[in-house]
Design an enzyme around this catalytic site. Structure first.
Site, PDB file in Angstrom:
ATOM      1  N   SER A  75     121.460   0.024  -7.721  1.00 35.48           N
ATOM      2  CA  SER A  75     122.604   0.456  -8.511  1.00 35.48           C
ATOM      3  C   SER A  75     123.410  -0.773  -8.892  1.00 35.48           C
ATOM      4  CB  SER A  75     123.467   1.386  -7.656  1.00 35.48           C
ATOM      5  OG  SER A  75     124.756   1.511  -8.182  1.00 35.48           O
ATOM      6  N   TYR A 135     127.951   3.751   0.340  1.00 32.73           N
ATOM      7  CA  TYR A 135     126.922   3.672  -0.689  1.00 32.73           C
ATOM      8  C   TYR A 135     126.754   2.229  -1.169  1.00 32.73           C
ATOM      9  CZ  TYR A 135     124.582   4.438  -5.159  1.00 32.73           C
ATOM     10  OH  TYR A 135     123.717   4.378  -6.216  1.00 32.73           O
ATOM     11  N   LYS A 178     123.411  -0.197  -0.854  1.00 31.63           N
ATOM     12  CA  LYS A 178     122.721  -0.853  -1.968  1.00 31.63           C
ATOM     13  C   LYS A 178     122.719  -2.377  -1.795  1.00 31.63           C
ATOM     14  CE  LYS A 178     121.425   2.865  -4.034  1.00 31.63           C
ATOM     15  NZ  LYS A 178     120.030   3.312  -3.835  1.00 31.63           N
TER      16      LYS A 178
END
Ligand SMILES: *[C@@H]1O[C@H](CO)[C@@H](O)[C@H](O)[C@H]1NC(C)=O
Ligand SMILES: *[C@@H]1O[C@H](CO)[C@@H](O)[C@H](O)[C@H]1NC(C)=O
Ligand SMILES: *[C@@H]1O[C@H](CO)[C@@H](O)[C@H](O)[C@H]1NC(C)=O
Ligand SMILES: *[C@@H]1O[C@H](CO)[C@@H](O)[C@H](O)[C@H]1NC(C)=O
Length: 330
Positions: A187, A200, A204
């Site tokens: 991402s 999150y 990543k």
């Protein structure tokens, strides 16, 4: 005179580069590959193993690849959804693929103990796997301070440890065949710290660390590692996204009016990145791309810019609404 020419050259290059980062919906390497690089047609006949293939970016990357006659192993938890994706893949392949060219593997990717037997099923069906595309994962919206450690652990189990374990299983196969390609749908949050998405973003960034190490360790071998970094896309990821509370789902959704890249475009760009074996590719609508360029190449400027625009506005760039609207619906 000589220096004037050099000066004008440098200035023109800089201006062009800046303009292009604002116009393109991906980084300039991928942009060049899309215009002048290898067509995904070259992947025809290869076998790609996709996790999380029943929805979102995984689903649309499967469609993009099927159009070029790429054989697929589609894995996710819900068999019904996988069947729907398979039917559409066969349709889009316009006769290049037949039933046996798409294998459905219902599995829970966090059940690491099953990785070897699942992966072996795909290998024995096709005789080989060319590319592992780790796509399964979930996002998150939460205030950093309020996140329960249990959420951190669950999110890492899914977004990081499942990916790492399955990749190790694939690497055994790639070592045996003498070549391989692993890709991960990361991402933009793998490159920039995304506010109100702490775990999150951490997951990543961890993925980037793991796979950048893997790439360097194997640089003398025939192993390629690709990190795909999409920005906001039109997929249904906000329903399933984690919050700060264990077991809770965000239940939010994207709106038609949001500023997002279509899942189709993202799937196609993923295919272009895979065929050209890029190391890291960024995708997103303005101003995502120039923002990442500034963060990577001019970090001091980026810090200043973040100070000026603030966390709320950065968040709005991502979700087209505020955190509050996201957490408490509309
Ligand atoms: C990607 O496309 C470029 C541009 O045509 C081509 O020269 C290059 O060989 C491709 N790269 C890989 C790694 O396939
Ligand atoms: C990782 O995958 C292998 C092969 O499937 C499995 O034996 C092992 O138990 C997995 N690791 C964990 C922690 O489950
Ligand atoms: C890779 O394969 C070679 C032989 O082809 C073998 O000697 C080596 O142990 C393998 N490495 C791993 C990590 O499995
Ligand atoms: C999402 O819906 C579930 C079940 O309807 C509910 O328990 C949960 O609290 C909701 N999540 C949020 C963030 O409101």
């Amino acid at each position: 005179m000589f220096f004037t020419v050099i000066g004008i050259g440098v200035f023109t290059y800089g201006a062009l580069y800046t303009l292009l980062t604002c116009l393109a919906d991906c980084d300039l390497e991928l942009w060049l590959y899309e215009k002048f690089g290898k067509s995904p047609r070259r992947l025809k006949g290869k076998v790609v193993f996709i996790t999380g293939a029943s929805s979102g970016i995984g689903e649309y990357t499967a469609y993009a690849l099927a159009k070029f006659g790429v054989k697929l192993t589609l894995s996710a938890r819900r068999l019904n959804e996988l069947k729907r994706v398979k039917t559409k893949c066969l349709e889009l392949s316009k006769g290049q693929l037949e039933d046996k060219d798409i294998l459905l593997l219902p599995m829970d990717v966090t059940d690491c103990a099953s990785h070897k037997s699942q992966f072996s099923k795909a290998v024995s069906h096709f005789g080989k796997i060319d590319i592992l595309l780790n796509n399964a994962g979930r996002s998150q919206r939460a205030n950093w301070e309020e996140i329960e450690l249990e959420v951190d652990k669950q999110l890492f189990d899914l977004n990081v440890f499942a990916v790492v374990n399955l990749t190790r299983v694939a690497l055994e196969h790639f070592n045996a065949t003498g070549e391989g390609h692993v890709a991960v749908v990361s991402s933009v949050a793998g490159v920039i710290g995304a506010p109100y998405s702490g775990t999150y973003t951490g997951s990543k960034h961890a993925i980037h660390g793991y796979f950048n190490s893997l790439r360097i360790e194997n640089m003398r071998k025939n192993l390629h590692v690709t990190l795909l970094c999409p920005g906001p896309t039109f997929t249904n990821f906000l329903g399933e996204a984690f919050t700060g509370k264990a077991g809770e789902k965000l239940n939010s959704s994207v709106q038609e009016t949001d500023k997002r890249m279509t899942a189709e475009r993202c799937g196609y760009l993923n295919a272009v990145a895979l065929v050209n074996k890029t190391q890291e590719s960024w995708m997103g609508l303005f101003p995502i791309i120039p923002l990442i360029y500034v963060s990577v190449y001019f970090p001091v400027l980026f810090k200043l810019a973040v100070k000026v625009i603030g966390p709320q506005y950065l968040f709005k760039l991502r979700d087209s609404k505020t955190l509050d609207q996201n957490l408490h619906k509309d």
